[in-house]
Design a protein around this motif. Structure first.
Motif, PDB file in Angstrom:
ATOM      1  N   UNK A  75       0.867  -1.170   0.000  1.00 11.71           N
ATOM      2  CA  UNK A  75       0.000   0.000   0.000  1.00 11.71           C
ATOM      3  C   UNK A  75       0.902   1.217   0.000  1.00 11.71           C
ATOM      4  N   UNK A  76       0.556   2.205  -0.792  1.00 12.93           N
ATOM      5  CA  UNK A  76       1.453   3.352  -0.937  1.00 12.93           C
ATOM      6  C   UNK A  76       0.661   4.618  -1.205  1.00 12.93           C
ATOM      7  N   UNK A  77       1.344   5.738  -1.090  1.00 17.08           N
ATOM      8  CA  UNK A  77       0.716   7.020  -1.345  1.00 17.08           C
ATOM      9  C   UNK A  77       1.714   8.143  -1.218  1.00 17.08           C
ATOM     10  N   UNK A  78       1.229   9.347  -1.428  1.00 13.41           N
ATOM     11  CA  UNK A  78       2.053  10.553  -1.408  1.00 13.41           C
ATOM     12  C   UNK A  78       1.817  11.324  -0.113  1.00 13.41           C
ATOM     13  N   UNK A  79       2.895  11.775   0.488  1.00 15.57           N
ATOM     14  CA  UNK A  79       2.810  12.654   1.649  1.00 15.57           C
ATOM     15  C   UNK A  79       3.495  13.974   1.291  1.00 15.57           C
ATOM     16  N   UNK A  80       2.729  15.060   1.331  1.00 15.68           N
ATOM     17  CA  UNK A  80       3.255  16.395   1.061  1.00 15.68           C
ATOM     18  C   UNK A  80       3.522  17.050   2.413  1.00 15.68           C
ATOM     19  N   UNK A  81       4.763  17.430   2.655  1.00 20.15           N
ATOM     20  CA  UNK A  81       5.167  17.851   4.002  1.00 20.15           C
ATOM     21  C   UNK A  81       4.351  19.018   4.535  1.00 20.15           C
ATOM     22  N   UNK A  82       4.065  20.011   3.704  1.00 16.54           N
ATOM     23  CA  UNK A  82       3.336  21.178   4.172  1.00 16.54           C
ATOM     24  C   UNK A  82       1.882  20.838   4.490  1.00 16.54           C
ATOM     25  N   UNK A  83       1.420  19.679   4.011  1.00 15.95           N
ATOM     26  CA  UNK A  83       0.052  19.235   4.271  1.00 15.95           C
ATOM     27  C   UNK A  83      -0.009  18.159   5.365  1.00 15.95           C
ATOM     28  N   UNK A  84       1.071  17.979   6.070  1.00 14.76           N
ATOM     29  CA  UNK A  84       1.095  16.986   7.127  1.00 14.76           C
ATOM     30  C   UNK A  84       1.156  15.591   6.550  1.00 14.76           C
ATOM     31  N   UNK A  85       0.184  14.751   6.867  1.00 18.47           N
ATOM     32  CA  UNK A  85       0.171  13.370   6.376  1.00 18.47           C
ATOM     33  C   UNK A  85      -0.635  13.224   5.089  1.00 18.47           C
TER      34      UNK A  85
END
Length: 224
Positions: A75-85
């Protein structure tokens, strides 16, 4: 011969895992047969976990219980730092429509439109899980369907650009420039997005590849 079911309906994931097994095991990889859950007509279980690890385990355990064979899932996905998790485990349905890549990308770009380039850091994360059936009889007198299950993780750090580039890959690949780059330059001599890379270039640095390679020592134990 050991048979492992890969919990996916995407045959491309089988090819990727075969390559990783060949690199990890050499000639011993010939002793493993990989089949997809899709080829066996198995349904996708609901992804009710709150982390990548939980969802990967959920899928691997479901397939192992249904088939009685070892199962691998991710299972995978994108985490954008400025948006938290975020978008995180909701990456594939961030816009509200599962698998609508164009809508997901457009929404993400709108949400971080005012964020300066140097703060648009992000990372793709993946958890890979192995579930092995055949648990021993427990104190309750019942035979438990899963003997053991393990997870391993991998990350691919990078940045989110302001407009999509590239025709390969899927999901957020056209917006994501990995920190690790192949030797060749991209458009205008700059770095490549994941969608501008060949499958081989992307697999060499991808979060999924890292997680699967970290899982290989556990898979190798099944070979005896």
């Amino acid at each position: 011969m050991t048979t492992i079911v890969v919990a996916t309906h995407n045959e491309g994931k089988l090819a990727e895992m075969r390559r990783i097994m060949q690199d990890s095991f050499g000639d011993r990889a010939a002793g493993v047969t990989l089949v997809s859950a899709g080829s066996l007509g198995l349904p996708d279980p609901p992804e009710t976990g709150t982390t990548f690890e939980q969802n990967a385990l959920l899928k691997a355990r479901d397939v192992a219980e249904r088939t009685g064979m070892p199962a691998v899932a991710d299972d995978s996905g994108l985490i954008v730092d400025v948006m938290g998790a975020a978008p995180g485990i909701l990456s594939a349905r961030w816009s509200g429509r599962h698998g609508d890549d164009a809508a997901n990308n457009a929404l993400l770009l709108a949400q971080i439109e005012d964020i300066p380039d140097e703060q648009r850091t992000a990372r793709f994360c993946c958890a890979a899980a192995l579930a092995v059936p055949g648990g021993a009889e427990g104190a309750d007198g019942r035979r438990h369907p899963i003997a053991y299950a393990v997870t391993r993780t991998g990350e691919m750090p990078g940045v989110i650009i302001r407009a999509p580039r590239g025709e390969h890959g899927f999901g957020y690949d056209p917006l994501f420039v990995p920190d690790d780059q192949p030797e060749r330059a991209g458009q205008g001599g700059g770095p490549l997005t994941s969608a501008e890379m060949t499958p081989e270039e992307k697999n060499a640095i991808s979060h999924r590849g890292k997680a699967l390679r970290a899982l290989m020592p556990e898979v190798e134990k099944l070979l005896g």
